[in-house]
Design a protein around this motif. Structure first.
Motif, PDB file in Angstrom:
ATOM      1  N   HIS A 148      70.130 -90.624  19.597  1.00  0.00           N
ATOM      2  CA  HIS A 148      68.614 -90.092  19.072  1.00  0.00           C
ATOM      3  C   HIS A 148      67.983 -89.961  20.892  1.00  0.00           C
ATOM      4  N   ARG A 149      69.394 -89.747  22.245  1.00  0.00           N
ATOM      5  CA  ARG A 149      68.214 -88.782  23.270  1.00  0.00           C
ATOM      6  C   ARG A 149      69.282 -87.047  23.429  1.00  0.00           C
ATOM      7  N   ALA A 150      68.678 -86.661  23.977  1.00  0.00           N
ATOM      8  CA  ALA A 150      68.890 -85.459  23.516  1.00  0.00           C
ATOM      9  C   ALA A 150      70.481 -84.922  24.444  1.00  0.00           C
ATOM     10  N   LEU A 151      70.733 -85.261  25.259  1.00  0.00           N
ATOM     11  CA  LEU A 151      72.107 -84.972  26.221  1.00  0.00           C
ATOM     12  C   LEU A 151      72.972 -85.930  25.651  1.00  0.00           C
ATOM     13  N   ALA A 152      73.279 -87.457  24.750  1.00  0.00           N
ATOM     14  CA  ALA A 152      73.785 -88.029  24.517  1.00  0.00           C
ATOM     15  C   ALA A 152      74.413 -87.628  22.718  1.00  0.00           C
ATOM     16  N   ASP A 153      73.538 -87.326  22.367  1.00  0.00           N
ATOM     17  CA  ASP A 153      73.959 -86.100  21.403  1.00  0.00           C
ATOM     18  C   ASP A 153      74.282 -84.658  21.198  1.00  0.00           C
ATOM     19  N   ALA A 154      74.218 -84.120  22.341  1.00  0.00           N
ATOM     20  CA  ALA A 154      74.728 -83.060  23.165  1.00  0.00           C
ATOM     21  C   ALA A 154      76.115 -83.223  23.338  1.00  0.00           C
ATOM     22  N   GLU A 155      76.074 -84.135  23.969  1.00  0.00           N
ATOM     23  CA  GLU A 155      77.888 -84.136  24.525  1.00  0.00           C
ATOM     24  C   GLU A 155      78.825 -84.947  23.050  1.00  0.00           C
ATOM     25  N   MET A 156      77.932 -85.294  22.602  1.00  0.00           N
ATOM     26  CA  MET A 156      78.654 -85.684  20.988  1.00  0.00           C
ATOM     27  C   MET A 156      79.039 -84.698  20.489  1.00  0.00           C
ATOM     28  N   THR A 157      78.547 -83.998  20.436  1.00  0.00           N
ATOM     29  CA  THR A 157      78.215 -82.160  19.893  1.00  0.00           C
ATOM     30  C   THR A 157      79.720 -81.318  20.176  1.00  0.00           C
ATOM     31  N   ALA A 158      79.222 -81.533  21.384  1.00  0.00           N
ATOM     32  CA  ALA A 158      80.400 -80.546  22.208  1.00  0.00           C
ATOM     33  C   ALA A 158      81.459 -80.975  21.260  1.00  0.00           C
ATOM     34  N   HIS A 159      81.963 -82.250  22.090  1.00  0.00           N
ATOM     35  CA  HIS A 159      82.926 -83.156  21.407  1.00  0.00           C
ATOM     36  C   HIS A 159      83.709 -82.892  19.906  1.00  0.00           C
ATOM     37  N   LEU A 160      83.004 -82.873  19.532  1.00  0.00           N
ATOM     38  CA  LEU A 160      83.544 -82.784  18.034  1.00  0.00           C
ATOM     39  C   LEU A 160      83.327 -81.256  17.961  1.00  0.00           C
ATOM     40  N   TRP A 161      82.688 -80.343  18.131  1.00  0.00           N
ATOM     41  CA  TRP A 161      83.161 -79.084  17.978  1.00  0.00           C
ATOM     42  C   TRP A 161      84.385 -78.577  18.825  1.00  0.00           C
ATOM     43  N   LEU A 162      84.674 -79.101  19.640  1.00  0.00           N
ATOM     44  CA  LEU A 162      85.964 -79.131  20.400  1.00  0.00           C
ATOM     45  C   LEU A 162      87.073 -79.851  19.666  1.00  0.00           C
ATOM     46  N   ARG A 163      87.077 -80.573  18.930  1.00  0.00           N
ATOM     47  CA  ARG A 163      88.261 -81.193  17.924  1.00  0.00           C
ATOM     48  C   ARG A 163      87.884 -80.051  16.480  1.00  0.00           C
ATOM     49  N   MET A 164      86.865 -80.151  16.443  1.00  0.00           N
ATOM     50  CA  MET A 164      87.354 -78.551  15.227  1.00  0.00           C
ATOM     51  C   MET A 164      88.134 -77.685  15.461  1.00  0.00           C
ATOM     52  N   VAL A 165      87.693 -77.537  16.501  1.00  0.00           N
ATOM     53  CA  VAL A 165      88.291 -75.754  16.613  1.00  0.00           C
ATOM     54  C   VAL A 165      89.680 -76.440  17.088  1.00  0.00           C
ATOM     55  N   SER A 166      90.223 -78.042  18.089  1.00  0.00           N
ATOM     56  CA  SER A 166      92.137 -78.029  17.771  1.00  0.00           C
ATOM     57  C   SER A 166      92.611 -77.909  16.553  1.00  0.00           C
ATOM     58  N   ASP A 167      91.637 -78.817  15.939  1.00  0.00           N
ATOM     59  CA  ASP A 167      92.310 -79.491  14.644  1.00  0.00           C
ATOM     60  C   ASP A 167      92.424 -77.851  13.821  1.00  0.00           C
ATOM     61  N   LEU A 168      91.923 -77.105  13.524  1.00  0.00           N
ATOM     62  CA  LEU A 168      92.293 -75.785  12.910  1.00  0.00           C
ATOM     63  C   LEU A 168      93.099 -74.639  13.857  1.00  0.00           C
ATOM     64  N   LYS A 169      93.247 -74.915  15.041  1.00  0.00           N
ATOM     65  CA  LYS A 169      94.251 -74.391  15.931  1.00  0.00           C
ATOM     66  C   LYS A 169      95.250 -75.179  15.408  1.00  0.00           C
ATOM     67  N   ASN A 170      95.432 -76.299  15.411  1.00  0.00           N
ATOM     68  CA  ASN A 170      97.112 -77.090  15.299  1.00  0.00           C
ATOM     69  C   ASN A 170      97.589 -77.001  14.246  1.00  0.00           C
TER      70      ASN A 170
END
Length: 204
Positions: A148-170
């Motif tokens: 519930h602070r913007a930068l913290a949540d944006a960074e966690m969302t970015a890591h989630l996005w990278l994980r989703m892209v990685s999982d779809l590829k792998n």
């Protein structure tokens, strides 16, 4: 991997249509498979922060009074992001606040949003729920521990996005996973997901 801009707002409430305003915004740029740059700022809209929102976010009315004007922050945000497409967790929320704040300064959004929450519902059906914090714990992603602070949540969302892209590829054998593909995927019914992914893989 294409460049995307992952955004998160903290606000005075749930709806800009009801007069709620942004209090903080953060964007992280994801490129080449990692977070490459960050922008974060409190923003003074002149709006009052209710006590329960102050307790949730830790952002006080005094902090906002000392913050730069909203128009300045939103101009800096536009310059920072450029033409990168957007990503947010619960994108319907963040897109409405972005559009509302930009409209006040005569700016119009052109880039489309992808929603990591809608995608996670399709890719991780076994997660207890699809709140950002739950997904971070479920997938073992880096946790900033300051929700519930913007930068913290944006960074966690970015890591989630990278994980989703990685999982779809792998897991699905996709060579390329684009923002456009994921925007389409987030709308596909769960039962039709395997066929849709297979069709995309064949076309690619």
């Amino acid at each position: 991997m294409e460049t995307v801009a992952v955004i998160d707002f903290e606000t005075t409430g749930m709806s800009p249509e009801l007069g709620d305003r942004a209090t903080e915004v953060a964007v992280v740029i994801v490129s080449d498979g990692k977070i490459s740059s960050r922008y974060q700022s409190l923003m003074n809209t002149g709006a009052y922060i209710p006590p329960f929102i102050e307790d949730l976010t830790g952002i006080s009315n005094e902090m906002i009074r000392q913050a730069p004007p909203a128009a300045q922050v939103m101009k800096e945000l536009a310059d920072f992001v450029g033409a990168a497409p957007w990503v947010a967790h619960n994108a319907s929320f963040d897109s409405r606040f972005l559009d509302a704040e930009w409209s006040r300064m005569g700016h119009r959004r052109e880039q489309a949003f992808a929603c990591s929450m809608l995608l996670a519902r399709r890719l991780y059906p076994d997660s207890p729920n699809h709140k950002l914090g739950t997904l971070v714990r479920f997938l073992g992603l880096p946790d900033t521990a300051r929700h519930h602070r913007a930068l913290a949540d944006a960074e966690m969302t970015a890591h989630l996005w990278l994980r989703m892209v990685s999982d779809l590829k792998n897991r699905q054998g996709l060579d390329v996973v684009t923002h456009e593909f994921l925007r389409a995927l987030q709308k596909v019914p769960k039962a039709k997901l395997p066929a849709y992914i297979a069709k995309f893989a064949h076309a690619a």
